[in-house]
Design an enzyme around this catalytic site. Structure first.
Site, PDB file in Angstrom:
ATOM      1  N   GLU A 256     -21.179   6.466  84.697  1.00 29.05           N
ATOM      2  CA  GLU A 256     -22.465   6.250  84.018  1.00 29.05           C
ATOM      3  C   GLU A 256     -22.180   5.302  82.869  1.00 29.05           C
ATOM      4  OE1 GLU A 256     -25.414   7.259  84.894  1.00 29.05           O
ATOM      5  OE2 GLU A 256     -24.850   8.601  86.526  1.00 29.05           O
ATOM      6  N   CYS A 290     -27.713   4.382  75.938  1.00 30.91           N
ATOM      7  CA  CYS A 290     -27.563   3.506  77.110  1.00 30.91           C
ATOM      8  C   CYS A 290     -28.914   3.081  77.677  1.00 30.91           C
ATOM      9  CB  CYS A 290     -26.751   4.226  78.176  1.00 30.91           C
ATOM     10  SG  CYS A 290     -27.407   5.863  78.559  1.00 30.91           S
TER      11      CYS A 290
HETATM   12  P1  NAD Z   1     -16.155   3.698  75.592  1.00 32.68           P
HETATM   13  O1  NAD Z   1     -16.115   3.256  77.006  1.00 32.68           O
HETATM   14  O2  NAD Z   1     -15.451   2.908  74.581  1.00 32.68           O
HETATM   15  O3  NAD Z   1     -15.560   5.179  75.487  1.00 32.68           O
HETATM   16  C1  NAD Z   1     -16.035   6.209  76.319  1.00 32.68           C
HETATM   17  C2  NAD Z   1     -14.943   7.240  76.479  1.00 32.68           C
HETATM   18  O4  NAD Z   1     -13.861   6.671  77.205  1.00 32.68           O
HETATM   19  C3  NAD Z   1     -14.351   7.755  75.162  1.00 32.68           C
HETATM   20  O5  NAD Z   1     -14.123   9.136  75.289  1.00 32.68           O
HETATM   21  C4  NAD Z   1     -13.035   7.002  75.083  1.00 32.68           C
HETATM   22  O6  NAD Z   1     -12.062   7.681  74.340  1.00 32.68           O
HETATM   23  C5  NAD Z   1     -12.653   6.969  76.534  1.00 32.68           C
HETATM   24  N1  NAD Z   1     -11.645   6.000  76.939  1.00 32.68           N
HETATM   25  C6  NAD Z   1     -11.438   4.737  76.496  1.00 32.68           C
HETATM   26  N2  NAD Z   1     -10.403   4.182  77.170  1.00 32.68           N
HETATM   27  C7  NAD Z   1      -9.966   5.108  78.064  1.00 32.68           C
HETATM   28  C8  NAD Z   1      -8.930   5.137  79.053  1.00 32.68           C
HETATM   29  N3  NAD Z   1      -8.121   4.115  79.274  1.00 32.68           N
HETATM   30  N4  NAD Z   1      -8.780   6.255  79.787  1.00 32.68           N
HETATM   31  C9  NAD Z   1      -9.563   7.316  79.581  1.00 32.68           C
HETATM   32  N5  NAD Z   1     -10.549   7.348  78.657  1.00 32.68           N
HETATM   33  C10 NAD Z   1     -10.750   6.253  77.917  1.00 32.68           C
HETATM   34  O7  NAD Z   1     -17.698   3.879  75.273  1.00 32.68           O
HETATM   35  P2  NAD Z   1     -18.380   4.354  73.903  1.00 32.68           P
HETATM   36  O8  NAD Z   1     -18.320   3.222  72.956  1.00 32.68           O
HETATM   37  O9  NAD Z   1     -17.843   5.677  73.498  1.00 32.68           O
HETATM   38  O10 NAD Z   1     -19.890   4.597  74.396  1.00 32.68           O
HETATM   39  C11 NAD Z   1     -20.836   3.593  74.424  1.00 32.68           C
HETATM   40  C12 NAD Z   1     -21.047   3.096  75.842  1.00 32.68           C
HETATM   41  O11 NAD Z   1     -21.372   4.182  76.694  1.00 32.68           O
HETATM   42  C13 NAD Z   1     -22.222   2.145  75.933  1.00 32.68           C
HETATM   43  O12 NAD Z   1     -21.884   1.057  76.765  1.00 32.68           O
HETATM   44  C14 NAD Z   1     -23.304   3.004  76.569  1.00 32.68           C
HETATM   45  O13 NAD Z   1     -24.294   2.285  77.264  1.00 32.68           O
HETATM   46  C15 NAD Z   1     -22.518   3.865  77.475  1.00 32.68           C
HETATM   47  N6  NAD Z   1     -23.292   5.075  77.813  1.00 32.68           N
HETATM   48  C16 NAD Z   1     -23.756   5.235  79.089  1.00 32.68           C
HETATM   49  C17 NAD Z   1     -24.526   6.336  79.421  1.00 32.68           C
HETATM   50  C18 NAD Z   1     -25.073   6.541  80.815  1.00 32.68           C
HETATM   51  O14 NAD Z   1     -25.512   7.638  81.129  1.00 32.68           O
HETATM   52  N7  NAD Z   1     -25.069   5.522  81.659  1.00 32.68           N
HETATM   53  C19 NAD Z   1     -24.811   7.296  78.435  1.00 32.68           C
HETATM   54  C20 NAD Z   1     -24.321   7.084  77.145  1.00 32.68           C
HETATM   55  C21 NAD Z   1     -23.549   5.980  76.842  1.00 32.68           C
END
Ligand code: NAD
Length: 488
Positions: A256, A290
């Site tokens: 997502e 998002c």
């Molecule tokens: P991000 O991708 O930076 O981080 C998300 C998660 O991934 C965090 O827990 C982070 O620690 C983890 N992560 C990062 N690198 C990783 C790796 N190599 N292995 C495992 N985990 C790892 O995103 P963010 O800045 O926390 O959130 C914002 C983004 O999320 C925006 O792009 C937003 O649109 C999206 N989002 C999507 C939805 C949806 O339902 N589609 C909902 C909310 C947010």
């Protein structure tokens, strides 16, 4: 009144609250006033392994429990959510910078997901299939996947972790969750406390807080999880998908990811409704959603009036302390996000877009910004802002509005405004997105309606029957009642 939870600065592994053994610690700050909430000893890869092993062991017994027993768990969770409503909302305000309104909405989303989870154990159905061979019976059973790894972001931490955790448990799986660095409590530890209080057997829910450099890739590459349920950015989501495909043990992913929702205002829209809805969709949680209305596309006949009324409406928004019930715009989650917002605003100014509303950044609070006359193909309109910044885009007519709405790498949510609901349905079906709402905001989630995106917004579906399909797997079993005569 129950006393507030304590010990929210430890890992939750195998039913025990333990310090992480990486040797690193991470301070957890309030994004509005910078105060220190707690400091967590971070998990190592060995702690992660212990969590996955505990989940693997606990799931073997859990999968054999009856549906009513699993449903009752959520009845107890529901009672705790109601009893601890203020405590949970308080954590969302102080840890994730949520306004009271947003925090209450998020608490409600967890509550709704809990009610829905009660129905899931009894919704798992297998099939008896016809088959050509005489004397053979054919069954397709739906079974739990096993252990599900959950990775969540910081923007709706409680809900976005829980929308995977609750159905996973309801459907007979065990879980290891890794919340985002900025929201270890609301994205995981608080949920661990709630489920522990509700009597969830040890090991079925584990929460690991760690540095991505230590436990990021191992979280996906570990052989135990059968599916990684990831919510976050497209960049990291694609990385997780590559690891899930390329590691020793192939596994499923639910992704997502990011969005760039268009709010399409057609020439016959109710203008007041469209202005208020676009502003709410754009500025709820400072645009850090998002499904936020990231591009507001207005047809030419309404454009000038829309712009004028939109700016007048947004100008009145109170900014500042998220704990003040009047506040609309609180702090962005961290300095990195604030700096990214400032860079985008500067780039929009440099590109010569009309800045109709702006203001000074204070701490991590960025006041609402409105830019008019933004071309849809500009880097500014194509970026997911994740900040209180609204690009207004003019479209000649319906056909161009639809073309502009679809001209994005993303396809999560969207909205269409028109007084003619049949037209609204026709236009909605032309939008390349997982979700489109006619005459309402793009930010919508209902625990029993489909949720999910297209294109770079992800793969997979949440909620209701869709999550039953995602978090279980099929097992074809035949029974030959009359012995076969084999050709050799
Ligand atoms: P991000 O991708 O930076 O981080 C998300 C998660 O991934 C965090 O827990 C982070 O620690 C983890 N992560 C990062 N690198 C990783 C790796 N190599 N292995 C495992 N985990 C790892 O995103 P963010 O800045 O926390 O959130 C914002 C983004 O999320 C925006 O792009 C937003 O649109 C999206 N989002 C999507 C939805 C949806 O339902 N589609 C909902 C909310 C947010």
């Amino acid at each position: 009144m129950s006393s507030p939870y304590t010990g929210l600065d430890r890992q939750f592994i195998g039913g025990r609250w333990v310090d992480g053994t990486s040797g690193k610690t991470a301070p957890n700050h309030n994004p509005f006033d910078g105060s220190l909430l707690n400091e967590i000893a971070l998990a190592s890869a060995a702690d992660l392994d212990a969590a996955y092993q505990a989940a693997h062991k606990a799931q073997r017994a859990w999968r054999l429990t009856g549906p009513s027993e699993r449903a009752e768990l959520f009845l107890r969770v529901l009672a705790i959510l109601d009893a601890r409503k203020d405590e949970i909302i308080g954590w969302l305000v102080k840890e994730s910078g949520s306004t009271l309104l947003k925090a209450t909405v998020e608490w409600g989303s967890m509550r709704g997901g809990t009610i829905e989870a009660m129905t899931l154990p009894s919704r798992v159905e297998g099939r008896i299939m016809p088959i050509d061979q005489p004397g053979k019976q054919s069954f397709v059973f739906r079974e739990p996947l096993g252990v599900i790894g959950v990775i969540s972001p910081w923007n709706f931490p409680l809900h976005l972790s829980h929308r995977s955790i609750a159905p996973a448990l309801a459907l007979g799986n065990a879980v290891v969750v890794k919340p985002a660095e900025d929201t270890p409590v609301t994205g995981g530890l608080l949920i661990g406390k709630i489920y522990e209080e509700a009597g969830l057997p040890a090991g079925l829910l584990n929460v690991v807080i760690g540095d991505v450099a230590d436990i990021g890739d191992p979280f996906t590459l570990h052989p135990v999880p059968r599916l990684i349920s990831f919510t976050g950015s497209t960049r990291v989501g694609k990385h997780i998908a590559a690891l899930a495909a390329g590691g020793k043990q192939l596994k499923r992913v639910g992704l997502e990811l990011g969005g760039n929702a268009p709010i399409v205002v057609l020439d016959d829209a109710d203008l007041d409704l469209a202005v208020r809805a676009a502003a709410f969709a754009r500025f709820l949680h400072n645009g850090q959603i998002c499904m936020s209305g990231n591009r507001i596309i207005v047809t030419a006949n309404l454009y000038d009036t829309f712009v004028e009324r939109f700016v007048a409406h947004v100008r009145g928004f109170q900014t500042g302390d998220p704990a003040d019930p009047q506040t609309v715009i609180g702090p962005l989650i961290n300095a990195k996000q604030r700096d990214a917002a400032v860079r985008n605003i500067t780039a929009a100014r440099d590109a010569g877009f009309a800045e109709l509303l702006g203001g000074e950044v204070q701490g991590q609070v960025v006041p609402p910004h409105v830019f008019a006359g933004v071309p849809n193909d500009s880097a500014f309109a194509q970026a997911e802002q994740f900040a209180p910044v609204a690009p207004l885009i003019r479209a000649a007519d319906e056909a161009e509005a639809v073309a502009l709405a679809n001209a994005t790498e993303f396809g999560l949510s969207s909205a269409v405004f028109t007084r003619d609901t049949a037209r609204g349905m026709r236009v909605a079906r032309q939008i390349e997105a997982g979700m489109t709402h006619v005459n309402d905001i793009s930010v919508q989630d209902s625990p029993f309606n489909m949720f999910g995106g297209e294109k770079n917004s992800g793969i997979g579906r949440f909620n209701g029957d869709w999550i039953v399909n995602e978090f279980t797997t099929d097992h074809w079993i035949t029974v030959q009642q009359i012995p076969h005569d084999y050709p050799f």
